[in-house]
Write a protein that holds these residues in place. Sequence first.
Motif, PDB file in Angstrom:
ATOM      1  N   GLY A 237     162.785   9.735  74.269  1.00  0.00           N
ATOM      2  CA  GLY A 237     162.261  10.291  73.669  1.00  0.00           C
ATOM      3  C   GLY A 237     162.161  11.961  74.832  1.00  0.00           C
ATOM      4  O   GLY A 237     161.692  12.377  74.254  1.00  0.00           O
ATOM      5  N   ASN A 238     163.616  12.528  75.613  1.00  0.00           N
ATOM      6  CA  ASN A 238     163.368  13.269  76.255  1.00  0.00           C
ATOM      7  C   ASN A 238     164.331  14.438  74.907  1.00  0.00           C
ATOM      8  O   ASN A 238     165.403  14.139  75.249  1.00  0.00           O
ATOM      9  N   VAL A 239     163.735  15.152  74.756  1.00  0.00           N
ATOM     10  CA  VAL A 239     163.927  15.760  73.148  1.00  0.00           C
ATOM     11  C   VAL A 239     162.811  17.007  73.524  1.00  0.00           C
ATOM     12  O   VAL A 239     162.064  17.492  73.648  1.00  0.00           O
ATOM     13  N   VAL A 240     164.034  18.695  72.937  1.00  0.00           N
ATOM     14  CA  VAL A 240     163.580  19.737  72.906  1.00  0.00           C
ATOM     15  C   VAL A 240     164.178  20.790  71.713  1.00  0.00           C
ATOM     16  O   VAL A 240     165.483  20.709  71.916  1.00  0.00           O
ATOM     17  N   GLU A 241     163.089  21.404  71.415  1.00  0.00           N
ATOM     18  CA  GLU A 241     163.593  22.105  70.481  1.00  0.00           C
ATOM     19  C   GLU A 241     164.366  23.034  70.792  1.00  0.00           C
ATOM     20  O   GLU A 241     164.267  23.562  71.893  1.00  0.00           O
ATOM     21  N   MET A 242     165.074  22.942  69.971  1.00  0.00           N
ATOM     22  CA  MET A 242     166.965  24.868  70.091  1.00  0.00           C
ATOM     23  C   MET A 242     166.483  25.673  69.373  1.00  0.00           C
ATOM     24  O   MET A 242     166.336  25.245  67.816  1.00  0.00           O
ATOM     25  N   GLY A 243     166.413  27.200  69.699  1.00  0.00           N
ATOM     26  CA  GLY A 243     166.681  27.750  68.930  1.00  0.00           C
ATOM     27  C   GLY A 243     168.151  28.605  69.086  1.00  0.00           C
ATOM     28  O   GLY A 243     168.691  28.855  70.198  1.00  0.00           O
ATOM     29  N   PRO A 244     167.902  29.531  68.701  1.00  0.00           N
ATOM     30  CA  PRO A 244     169.431  30.455  68.216  1.00  0.00           C
ATOM     31  C   PRO A 244     169.327  31.299  70.064  1.00  0.00           C
ATOM     32  O   PRO A 244     170.034  31.154  71.007  1.00  0.00           O
ATOM     33  N   ARG A 245     168.127  31.608  70.533  1.00  0.00           N
ATOM     34  CA  ARG A 245     167.159  32.064  71.967  1.00  0.00           C
ATOM     35  C   ARG A 245     167.968  30.528  73.214  1.00  0.00           C
ATOM     36  O   ARG A 245     168.676  31.389  73.529  1.00  0.00           O
ATOM     37  N   SER A 246     167.928  29.869  72.575  1.00  0.00           N
ATOM     38  CA  SER A 246     167.615  28.263  73.850  1.00  0.00           C
ATOM     39  C   SER A 246     169.005  28.711  73.984  1.00  0.00           C
ATOM     40  O   SER A 246     169.340  28.548  74.935  1.00  0.00           O
ATOM     41  N   VAL A 247     170.180  29.173  73.444  1.00  0.00           N
ATOM     42  CA  VAL A 247     171.063  29.059  73.633  1.00  0.00           C
ATOM     43  C   VAL A 247     171.982  30.069  74.646  1.00  0.00           C
ATOM     44  O   VAL A 247     173.431  30.281  74.208  1.00  0.00           O
ATOM     45  N   LYS A 248     171.311  31.469  74.805  1.00  0.00           N
ATOM     46  CA  LYS A 248     171.434  32.376  75.310  1.00  0.00           C
ATOM     47  C   LYS A 248     172.991  32.300  76.518  1.00  0.00           C
ATOM     48  O   LYS A 248     172.278  31.343  77.360  1.00  0.00           O
ATOM     49  N   ASN A 249     173.367  33.211  76.447  1.00  0.00           N
ATOM     50  CA  ASN A 249     174.132  32.673  77.534  1.00  0.00           C
ATOM     51  C   ASN A 249     174.536  31.543  78.441  1.00  0.00           C
ATOM     52  O   ASN A 249     175.189  30.618  79.104  1.00  0.00           O
ATOM     53  N   LEU A 250     175.360  30.352  77.314  1.00  0.00           N
ATOM     54  CA  LEU A 250     175.554  29.217  77.274  1.00  0.00           C
ATOM     55  C   LEU A 250     176.923  29.172  78.086  1.00  0.00           C
ATOM     56  O   LEU A 250     177.753  28.290  78.232  1.00  0.00           O
ATOM     57  N   ILE A 251     177.809  29.955  76.876  1.00  0.00           N
ATOM     58  CA  ILE A 251     179.268  30.090  76.211  1.00  0.00           C
ATOM     59  C   ILE A 251     179.973  30.057  77.637  1.00  0.00           C
ATOM     60  O   ILE A 251     181.282  28.968  77.371  1.00  0.00           O
TER      61      ILE A 251
ATOM     62  N   ARG B 295     179.380  28.646  80.452  1.00  0.00           N
ATOM     63  CA  ARG B 295     179.077  27.555  81.365  1.00  0.00           C
ATOM     64  C   ARG B 295     179.373  26.667  81.508  1.00  0.00           C
ATOM     65  O   ARG B 295     179.976  26.026  80.525  1.00  0.00           O
ATOM     66  N   GLY B 296     179.983  25.965  82.387  1.00  0.00           N
ATOM     67  CA  GLY B 296     181.102  24.590  82.748  1.00  0.00           C
ATOM     68  C   GLY B 296     179.347  23.557  83.261  1.00  0.00           C
ATOM     69  O   GLY B 296     178.756  24.054  82.157  1.00  0.00           O
ATOM     70  N   GLY B 297     179.486  22.386  82.749  1.00  0.00           N
ATOM     71  CA  GLY B 297     179.162  21.021  82.484  1.00  0.00           C
ATOM     72  C   GLY B 297     178.386  21.114  81.087  1.00  0.00           C
ATOM     73  O   GLY B 297     179.036  21.795  80.072  1.00  0.00           O
ATOM     74  N   THR B 298     176.773  20.675  81.445  1.00  0.00           N
ATOM     75  CA  THR B 298     176.247  20.289  79.725  1.00  0.00           C
ATOM     76  C   THR B 298     175.179  20.799  80.109  1.00  0.00           C
ATOM     77  O   THR B 298     173.731  20.012  80.588  1.00  0.00           O
ATOM     78  N   GLU B 299     174.116  21.462  79.829  1.00  0.00           N
ATOM     79  CA  GLU B 299     173.240  22.078  80.239  1.00  0.00           C
ATOM     80  C   GLU B 299     172.194  20.799  79.369  1.00  0.00           C
ATOM     81  O   GLU B 299     171.089  20.961  80.012  1.00  0.00           O
ATOM     82  N   LEU B 300     172.499  20.302  78.297  1.00  0.00           N
ATOM     83  CA  LEU B 300     171.573  18.520  77.702  1.00  0.00           C
ATOM     84  C   LEU B 300     171.510  17.572  78.909  1.00  0.00           C
ATOM     85  O   LEU B 300     170.899  16.528  78.941  1.00  0.00           O
ATOM     86  N   LYS B 301     172.613  17.896  80.130  1.00  0.00           N
ATOM     87  CA  LYS B 301     173.100  16.894  80.991  1.00  0.00           C
ATOM     88  C   LYS B 301     173.830  15.728  80.125  1.00  0.00           C
ATOM     89  O   LYS B 301     173.382  15.638  78.903  1.00  0.00           O
ATOM     90  N   SER B 302     174.215  15.185  80.770  1.00  0.00           N
ATOM     91  CA  SER B 302     175.506  13.586  80.488  1.00  0.00           C
ATOM     92  C   SER B 302     174.913  12.326  81.184  1.00  0.00           C
ATOM     93  O   SER B 302     174.328  11.997  82.003  1.00  0.00           O
ATOM     94  N   ALA B 303     174.685  11.345  80.648  1.00  0.00           N
ATOM     95  CA  ALA B 303     174.671   9.864  81.322  1.00  0.00           C
ATOM     96  C   ALA B 303     175.648   9.018  80.841  1.00  0.00           C
ATOM     97  O   ALA B 303     176.111   9.427  79.118  1.00  0.00           O
ATOM     98  N   ARG B 304     175.902   7.481  81.297  1.00  0.00           N
ATOM     99  CA  ARG B 304     176.606   6.626  80.138  1.00  0.00           C
ATOM    100  C   ARG B 304     175.702   5.964  79.627  1.00  0.00           C
ATOM    101  O   ARG B 304     174.914   5.073  80.976  1.00  0.00           O
ATOM    102  N   SER B 305     175.082   5.129  79.302  1.00  0.00           N
ATOM    103  CA  SER B 305     173.403   4.780  78.708  1.00  0.00           C
ATOM    104  C   SER B 305     173.666   2.935  78.623  1.00  0.00           C
ATOM    105  O   SER B 305     174.376   3.147  77.775  1.00  0.00           O
TER     106      SER B 305
END
Length: 331
Positions: free
Chosen positions: A55-69, A71-81
Amino acid sequence: MTKKNTLKIKKIGVLTSGGDSPGMNAAIRSVVRSASYYGIECCGIRLGYEGLINGNVVEMGPRSVKNLINRGGTELKSARSAEFRTVEGRQKAAETVKKYGIDALVVIGGDGSFTGGMIFQQEQGVPFIGIPGTIDNDIFGTDYTLGYDTALNTAVEAIDKIRDTATSHNRVFFVEVMGRDAGFIALNSGIATGALDILIPEVRDNIEDLFATFENAQKNGKSSSIVVVAEGEKLGGVYDLAKFTKMKYPEFDVRVTVLGHIQRGGTPTVADRVLASRLGLAAVEGLMEGKSNVMAGIQSNKVVFTPIEEAIKKQNEIDKDLIKLADILAI
Ligand code: F6P
């Protein structure tokens, strides 16, 4: 032309899974903003399928992805589950989907991530569309995967530098680039840097052929050489190759460089940013039109959708003409 929200999707969840790749952030941004454009809510699931389970969930909108285009990596982080591979894990994930009112998922990742999405859809009925994100470029159904172009440019920049020192010292360098099962990075970075030889998993290589290449190079007056080796190459790793070469030619000054994870990071190139932006929009529009269990990809510069099963099962073929090109230009 704007699309109709046929499925009446109200909320999309987006996640990144598997190995990160440059361009994933640009894809997240595109999914969030495209959804918002169509009046669809969006949430980000952190740490891939692990986040869906926990349940690691964040609400996102147009402003929450500013200055992201950029950037390397992933802002949401990644894992192999590992847990998502179990029915219990997927049941927990389904509870999160229900709790947050998620109608569909966009999964940015590779084969393993798509397999997870497909099983989840079959078991729990959650529609999903995949976006191919891996530097290896080994996913069927797209000419390019997110991060591949950036990784190639990183590898080329590094190999160019290695060439300077190889030339100055008349050395033989074995340079390992990433590609666990695929030689796309090796083949293309090798061509772009004028490598003497390129060893990839798709071709059955032979040490005697490599030695013959060294001997020809000497005859042709070459005093230094770069051999680009894909990580998954079958002949043995770079260290063994260097050892055998030194045994055969004690007079050679042999060195090894493993480029490693440096290839996975960094600012995405223009090609990766544009690709990510196009596929993010395509995924949202695809879901709205009722598509599911497909991957959005690019073929001949057009967005196409490929059934996930095909994307997982089939292989992207290495272009034989490129292998020939590399051989011809290495004389
Ligand atoms: O799948 C992409 C990739 O970069 C492969 O080329 C490499 O073998 C692998 O990831 C390494 O991933 P990790 O170190 O994250 O397990």
